[in-house]
Scaffold this active site. Structure first.
Site, PDB file in Angstrom:
ATOM      1  N   ASP A  28       0.832  -1.199   0.000  1.00 15.92           N
ATOM      2  CA  ASP A  28       0.000   0.000   0.000  1.00 15.92           C
ATOM      3  C   ASP A  28       0.868   1.251   0.000  1.00 15.92           C
ATOM      4  O   ASP A  28       1.935   1.273   0.623  1.00 15.92           O
ATOM      5  CB  ASP A  28      -0.901  -0.018   1.239  1.00 15.92           C
ATOM      6  N   ASN A  30       1.468   3.357  -3.027  1.00 18.37           N
ATOM      7  CA  ASN A  30       2.062   3.800  -4.290  1.00 18.37           C
ATOM      8  C   ASN A  30       1.582   5.189  -4.692  1.00 18.37           C
ATOM      9  O   ASN A  30       2.372   6.046  -5.109  1.00 18.37           O
ATOM     10  CB  ASN A  30       1.726   2.816  -5.410  1.00 18.37           C
ATOM     11  N   ARG A  41       0.323   8.968 -10.649  1.00 25.76           N
ATOM     12  CA  ARG A  41       0.133   7.730  -9.897  1.00 25.76           C
ATOM     13  C   ARG A  41       0.825   6.546 -10.573  1.00 25.76           C
ATOM     14  O   ARG A  41       1.321   5.637  -9.902  1.00 25.76           O
ATOM     15  CB  ARG A  41      -1.362   7.438  -9.729  1.00 25.76           C
ATOM     16  N   HIS A  45       3.066   3.349  -9.057  1.00 26.11           N
ATOM     17  CA  HIS A  45       2.858   1.915  -9.298  1.00 26.11           C
ATOM     18  C   HIS A  45       4.098   1.280  -9.929  1.00 26.11           C
ATOM     19  O   HIS A  45       4.457   0.142  -9.603  1.00 26.11           O
ATOM     20  CB  HIS A  45       1.650   1.704 -10.201  1.00 26.11           C
ATOM     21  N   SER A  74     -10.406  -7.348  -5.568  1.00 32.67           N
ATOM     22  CA  SER A  74     -11.713  -7.325  -6.230  1.00 32.67           C
ATOM     23  C   SER A  74     -12.318  -5.937  -6.220  1.00 32.67           C
ATOM     24  O   SER A  74     -13.083  -5.579  -7.122  1.00 32.67           O
ATOM     25  CB  SER A  74     -12.656  -8.315  -5.521  1.00 32.67           C
ATOM     26  N   LEU A 139      11.583 -20.431  -2.998  1.00 38.31           N
ATOM     27  CA  LEU A 139      10.478 -19.567  -2.572  1.00 38.31           C
ATOM     28  C   LEU A 139       9.250 -19.771  -3.452  1.00 38.31           C
ATOM     29  O   LEU A 139       9.364 -19.881  -4.677  1.00 38.31           O
ATOM     30  CB  LEU A 139      10.932 -18.108  -2.652  1.00 38.31           C
ATOM     31  N   ARG A 196       1.456  -4.714   6.444  1.00 36.24           N
ATOM     32  CA  ARG A 196       0.812  -3.703   5.608  1.00 36.24           C
ATOM     33  C   ARG A 196       1.657  -2.438   5.658  1.00 36.24           C
ATOM     34  O   ARG A 196       1.995  -1.944   6.728  1.00 36.24           O
ATOM     35  CB  ARG A 196      -0.612  -3.391   6.053  1.00 36.24           C
TER      36      ARG A 196
END
Length: 253
Positions: A28, A30, A41, A45, A74, A139, A196
């Site tokens: 969270d 960006n 923006r 990203h 979603s 991984l 987060r």
């Protein structure tokens, strides 16, 4: 004068703090990163995608077995169409540019979520990423894309209901374990740690079932700035905690 008793030999392996087997990250910040710099923006990203590449490498270096990242929720479909197109384009670029490198480094890619509403070429790229890397053993990178935890649980409930209706499953046989096997993450262990970034303190419809006993760490660092230092700080916070899974603290006795 008697000799002092010898101290037991120090065993670094015994003293080493535990590394979580599975770390999940809500990436969270960006947009705020870009806004603070007067940038579009999209640039936030793009820089966030660079941070993801770096974090995948760090997770492998630290011995983490599973890394799950929240790529597109979603609910993200409510964003402006241009931003959605940018996000989809970045994912395409990530797969095309990084898949060979991930495969070469023995990273397994898993996608959770649904392909509903996704362009056919993107569905194909995601399937290619899973198929190419399915036998890799280092991984496991789990990408939650077009994913929502409530929607995932509804899909699981429909699968179980269909089995009951077809006579393949009795209602009384629907246990916690059986429900978990109907989720997108059926073959993936639950996360030990959920991080987060950006300072927000909510789950945002991410792994709600699986994170029932995960440790939660909220960091003010915006995702494009999330580097090795920030990752290790989150792991240190995890290692300072005592996981009780509903039991009593060992300090109580």
């Amino acid at each position: 004068m008697s000799a002092s008793p010898e101290k037991p030999a120090h065993n670094p392996a015994e003293a080493a703090p535990p590394v979580p087997r599975h770390v999940a990250i809500i990436m969270d910040g960006n947009g705020r990163w870009a806004a603070r710099r007067g940038l579009p923006r999209f640039e936030g990203h793009r820089r966030g995608m660079e941070a993801l590449r770096n974090v995948v490498r760090i997770a492998g270096d630290l011995g983490i077995d599973y890394l799950t990242v929240y790529g597109f929720s979603s609910e993200n479909w409510s964003r402006p169409a241009a931003e959605i197109a940018d996000l989809m384009g970045l994912l395409r670029h990530f797969v095309r540019r990084d898949l060979a490198d991930l495969h070469r480094n023995n990273v397994r890619v898993r996608i959770i979520g649904t392909d509903e509403g996704l362009a056919p070429d993107l569905v194909g790229l995601l399937a290619e990423a899973e198929n190419l890397t399915r036998d890799n053993t280092a991984l496991t990178l789990v990408v939650a894309f077009n994913y929502g935890a409530r929607q995932e649980m509804a899909r699981a409930a429909r699968r179980l209901a269909a089995d009951v209706a077809a006579g393949r499953l009795a209602v009384d046989d629907i246990s916690v374990e059986r429900f978990a096997k109907a989720l997108d993450t059926a073959d993936i262990p639950d996360p030990d740690l959920v991080i987060r970034t950006s300072g927000e303190q909510r789950m945002s419809n991410f792994l709600l079932w699986q994170a029932a006993y995960a440790e939660l760490v909220f960091t003010p660092v915006l995702w494009p700035d999330f580097d090795r230092g920030a990752f290790e700080e989150a792991l240190s916070e995890y290692q300072r905690r005592e996981r009780r899974f509903g039991g009593l603290s060992s300090a109580i006795g």
